[in-house]
Scaffold this motif. Structure first.
Motif, short mmCIF file in Angstrom:
data_model
loop_
_atom_site.label_atom_id
_atom_site.label_comp_id
_atom_site.label_asym_id
_atom_site.label_seq_id
_atom_site.Cartn_x
_atom_site.Cartn_y
_atom_site.Cartn_z
N ARG A 403 0.79 -1.24 0.00
CA ARG A 403 0.00 0.00 0.00
C ARG A 403 0.82 1.28 0.00
O ARG A 403 0.35 2.33 0.46
N LEU A 404 2.06 1.23 -0.50
CA LEU A 404 2.80 2.49 -0.64
C LEU A 404 2.02 3.47 -1.50
O LEU A 404 2.04 4.67 -1.25
N ASP A 405 1.36 2.95 -2.52
CA ASP A 405 0.40 3.70 -3.31
C ASP A 405 -0.97 3.53 -2.64
O ASP A 405 -1.61 2.50 -2.82
N VAL A 489 -1.12 14.49 -4.57
CA VAL A 489 0.08 13.67 -4.36
C VAL A 489 -0.28 12.19 -4.44
O VAL A 489 -1.01 11.67 -3.60
N ASP A 490 0.25 11.54 -5.45
CA ASP A 490 0.05 10.11 -5.66
C ASP A 490 1.37 9.56 -6.16
O ASP A 490 2.12 10.26 -6.86
N GLN A 491 1.68 8.34 -5.85
CA GLN A 491 2.98 7.77 -6.18
C GLN A 491 3.25 7.81 -7.68
O GLN A 491 2.32 7.71 -8.50
N SER A 586 1.24 -3.83 -6.93
CA SER A 586 1.57 -5.16 -6.44
C SER A 586 1.15 -5.26 -4.98
O SER A 586 0.94 -4.25 -4.30
N ILE A 587 1.06 -6.48 -4.47
CA ILE A 587 0.78 -6.64 -3.05
C ILE A 587 1.95 -6.16 -2.20
O ILE A 587 1.80 -5.87 -1.01
N ARG A 588 3.11 -6.02 -2.81
CA ARG A 588 4.32 -5.60 -2.11
C ARG A 588 5.07 -4.62 -3.02
O ARG A 588 5.47 -4.98 -4.12
N GLU A 589 5.24 -3.38 -2.58
CA GLU A 589 5.81 -2.33 -3.41
C GLU A 589 7.12 -1.84 -2.80
O GLU A 589 7.44 -2.15 -1.65
N THR A 590 7.86 -1.03 -3.57
CA THR A 590 9.18 -0.58 -3.15
C THR A 590 9.36 0.90 -3.47
O THR A 590 9.02 1.35 -4.56
N MET A 591 9.90 1.66 -2.50
CA MET A 591 10.27 3.05 -2.76
C MET A 591 11.57 3.36 -2.03
O MET A 591 12.06 2.56 -1.23
#
Length: 619
Positions: A403-405, A489-491, A586-591
């Motif tokens: 849920r980073l996004d 603001v959105d990813q 994705s169910i798992r995100e990266t930033m």
């Protein structure tokens, strides 16, 4: 090396006086690791004295840090909800099992904060390489606690509300039966309100506000693509589980998720439950979060797939995304027992809704909430990955999380507003600083709690009215609209190293490279030349890194977000931007770890400098 996270902790003051030595089997860390864990909260304000066999630490954090503690999270250890430090034998700390440890040197907790978590398993403490990212880790860890505490929009709003209350914001019951003029909104005041418990608006009035001045707004959204429990949750009609012998629940796809990433994940359930309270005669709402792996969507074994199926990995969303809740062994043993459901407390007694619910699901909800299963009359539930957020990369340069996004934007805007008001930002502020977190962006925003609703326009109008620039003074109200600005603001999409060709070659944002302005000449984003210039000038004035730019390739479709919707509904200027990330939806995100710092710094600068920068640019 391991450390038990068996301690309850909070921002404020922590005094620890206890002795440690290495355990014989090497399973417990000594003073150095624990010191690193503690010092990660606020390195600049930590003092420590180390002796041969003892540690004495005192951690003092400024009051402005009261926003997000609910645990200490480091790349060495993930420590939350610490209840005690235990010692046995000759000052050695030994790890047995949390329920068998005997407290010897307990820690005292003061001023409870939101976002607490509880874990009972030891965690590897392999240290990362020292790097330039260390200074950015405390903020990243605060964000991670927010992410883990917010598996759905309801919990995101609850988490944000608790943080706002801790910072002195007062809830504005805007749906109360009262005239707007009776609301005590004054310069210097801090307020928030919610809608549907899934959308939140918070604002602070500058002490130098005069009617006709503008609104500085940061907009984001609380929802993310996920699987939601269907209104009728029972999918397995055969009590023996049919030919599979498994009990499943019905799940509906929400938004545009990368659904193949949901396979073979440990899934919990969260959301809100409606409970018939016989004592009051009312139906109340309770939030529930079951962060145990009670559900799973298993992949089909490679041996049972054809070569074509393996190559395509095609998913039928109706047939293949129904999670398994349990086996039907117990049901088989009790088949034919007419009292079975009554013993569970989930017999429907003629209730049509309950008849279609999976009894095991209702049972676990009731147990979690401490209510009679029969008192549950409805729910809104979604599935989530119970794996907590983590720091990644050899230099700790990444944050991996669900849920980073767009919880990253929610967190940063929330912290930006709270920092603005707690650092005396309202003293010389002549505008209204606002954040808005909307639901349903992932499905178009067209709902009563989405950005397409009247919420934003009504908030601006009602606040202006109370402060003397409302509909009875149209010139002042129009002036306020023209002086206002929205950061939507959105990813944003960072360049994927394995798919570089998917990006326009001159507009490829990089993680840890700073915030990204998103542009599209077909108005899929709200950015134009003027709004983009204003944000770049704000960043320049604050001495921040240059803003990155993103446009899609001409041969790719372009997404959209809440910026154009808010701007069209209210007439307020807007820009679309966000932090760069990988694996969106994705169910798992990266930033990037640094980008939390970049984003927060820009939001703080926006609240501080927007008005002066805006006045420098001709209309």
């Amino acid at each position: 090396m391991t450390i038990m996270d068996n301690v309850e902790l909070d921002l404020g003051t922590l005094d620890l006086d206890s002795s440690f030595t290495d355990d014989n089997d090497g399973r417990m860390c000594a003073s150095a690791t624990f010191l690193q864990v503690i010092s990660s909260i606020q390195p600049s304000s930590t003092t420590a004295i180390l002796a041969t066999s003892s540690i004495k630490m005192r951690v003092s954090t400024p009051s402005s840090s009261l926003l997000f503690l609910a645990g200490i999270r480091t790349s060495l250890a993930w420590t939350t909800s610490i209840r005690s430090i235990t010692t046995t034998g000759s000052s050695a700390v030994r790890h047995h099992h949390p329920t068998t440890l005997v407290p010897r040197s307990p820690l005292t907790i003061k001023h409870a904060r939101p976002f607490t978590r509880l874990r009972s398993t030891p965690i590897s403490t392999l240290p990362p390489l020292s790097s330039q990212y260390e200074q950015h880790l405390p903020l990243a860890r605060e964000a991670m606690v927010f992410f883990d505490s917010s598996p759905d929009p309801f919990h995101a709003v609850q988490s944000a509300s608790l943080a706002l209350q801790s910072a002195g914001f007062v809830e504005w019951k805007d749906n109360d039966d009262q005239d707007a003029s009776s609301i005590d909104i004054v310069p210097g005041g801090k307020y928030y309100f919610t809608r549907n418990k899934s959308t939140l608006v918070a604002f602070a009035v500058g002490k130098k506000y005069v009617p006709g001045n503008g609104f500085k707004i940061i907009g984001s959204h609380t929802d993310s693509p996920n699987l939601k429990v269907k209104p009728y949750s029972k999918r397995t009609t055969d009590k023996n589980g049919g030919s599979s012998g498994a009990i499943q629940i019905g799940a509906e796809c929400y938004g545009g998720g990368l659904w193949h990433t949901w396979f073979d994940r440990d899934l919990g359930v969260s959301g809100r439950v409606f409970i018939n309270d016989e004592a009051t005669g009312k139906i109340r709402q309770e939030l529930v979060k079951i962060d145990q792996a009670i559900l799973r969507i298993p992949n089909l074994a490679i041996h049972l797939q054809t070569a074509k199926e393996r190559e395509a990995f095609a998913i039928n969303k109706e047939d293949h995304l129904s999670p398994i809740l349990a086996t039907a062994v117990k049901e088989s043993l009790t088949a034919g027992n007419s009292n079975d459901d009554k013993e569970k407390g989930t017999d429907n007694d003629g209730d049509e809704w309950m008849k279609h619910q999976e009894p095991l699901l209702v049972q676990i909800l009731a147990k979690k909430l401490g209510v009679d299963p029969k008192s549950i009359v409805d729910f809104e539930l979604n599935l989530f990955d119970v794996q907590p957020a983590s720091i990644g990369g050899i230099h700790s340069e990444f944050v991996h999380s669900s849920r980073l996004d767009n919880l990253a934007s929610c967190f940063l805007s929330l912290k930006g507003l709270i920092d603005h008001v707690t650092h005396d930002g309202l003293e010389n502020d002549s505008d209204i600083s606002m954040i808005a977190m909307f639901d349903h962006e992932e499905v178009g925003s067209s709902s009563s709690s989405g950005a397409g609703s009247p919420i934003m326009g009504e908030a601006v109008r009602r606040i202006s009215y109370v402060l003397g620039a409302g509909e009875d003074n149209p010139l002042m109200y129009d002036r306020a609209i023209q002086r206002s600005f929205v950061l939507s603001v959105d990813q944003a999409h960072a360049v994927h190293p394995n798919y570089v060709s998917k990006h326009e070659k001159n507009h490829g944002p990089k993680m840890n490279g700073g915030m990204v302005i998103k542009r599209n000449s077909n108005q899929r984003y709200a950015t134009n030349g003027m709004t983009g210039l204003i944000v770049r000038q704000i960043a320049k004035k604050a001495g921040l890194p240059p803003i990155q730019e993103f446009v899609v390739r001409n041969d790719c479709a372009c997404g959209s977000t809440i910026g154009p919707i808010i701007s069209a509904n209210t007439g307020i200027r807007a820009i679309d931007m966000g932090c760069p990330q990988l694996s969106m939806h994705s169910i798992r995100e990266t930033m990037g770890t640094k980008d939390f710092t970049h984003g927060l710094a820009l939001f703080q600068a926006f609240f501080q400098h927007f008005s002066s920068v805006d006045k420098q640019i001709e209309d």
